[in-house]
Motif scaffolding. Sequence first.
Motif, short mmCIF file in Angstrom:
data_model
loop_
_atom_site.label_atom_id
_atom_site.label_comp_id
_atom_site.label_asym_id
_atom_site.label_seq_id
_atom_site.Cartn_x
_atom_site.Cartn_y
_atom_site.Cartn_z
N LEU A 12 0.83 -1.21 0.00
CA LEU A 12 0.00 0.00 0.00
C LEU A 12 0.86 1.26 0.00
O LEU A 12 0.54 2.24 -0.69
CB LEU A 12 -0.96 0.00 1.19
N LEU A 13 1.96 1.24 0.73
CA LEU A 13 2.88 2.39 0.75
C LEU A 13 3.53 2.59 -0.63
O LEU A 13 3.63 3.73 -1.10
CB LEU A 13 3.95 2.21 1.81
N VAL A 15 2.35 1.63 -3.59
CA VAL A 15 1.33 2.07 -4.54
C VAL A 15 1.02 3.55 -4.33
O VAL A 15 0.91 4.32 -5.29
CB VAL A 15 0.06 1.20 -4.42
N THR A 16 0.90 3.97 -3.08
CA THR A 16 0.64 5.38 -2.77
C THR A 16 1.79 6.25 -3.26
O THR A 16 1.57 7.32 -3.86
CB THR A 16 0.43 5.57 -1.26
N ALA A 17 3.03 5.82 -3.03
CA ALA A 17 4.18 6.58 -3.50
C ALA A 17 4.20 6.66 -5.02
O ALA A 17 4.50 7.73 -5.59
CB ALA A 17 5.47 5.93 -2.98
N ILE A 19 1.60 6.57 -7.08
CA ILE A 19 0.54 7.48 -7.51
C ILE A 19 0.94 8.93 -7.27
O ILE A 19 0.74 9.80 -8.13
CB ILE A 19 -0.79 7.13 -6.80
N LEU A 20 1.55 9.20 -6.13
CA LEU A 20 2.00 10.57 -5.83
C LEU A 20 3.09 11.02 -6.81
O LEU A 20 3.06 12.16 -7.29
CB LEU A 20 2.49 10.66 -4.39
N ASN A 23 1.44 11.76 -10.20
CA ASN A 23 0.73 13.04 -10.16
C ASN A 23 1.71 14.21 -10.20
O ASN A 23 1.46 15.21 -10.87
CB ASN A 23 -0.17 13.13 -8.93
#
Length: 79
Positions: A12-13, A15-17, A19-20, A23
């Motif tokens: 999850l970390l 994937v979040t990184a 996506i950030l 962006n």
Amino acid sequence: MNIVLILIPITLLLVTAGILLFNWAVKNGQYDDLEGPAHRILYDDDRDMIPDDAKQPRDVARAETGRTVDQDERNEPKA
């Protein structure tokens, strides 16, 4: 089974990184000009990077006079 409890938060970390970072790249224009570098490779701008001892005689004369290839082709008589 305990490894799953470690791998899920790590996933999850990551994937979040991802996506950030994606962006951030889109907002800063990293994907604006995708074709420019592909076309830029076709331009011949490396003439000044060739050492004088590796140039052919006509290239050395052009470098000394500052004439371009187009100027030489227009002024040379055609055989």
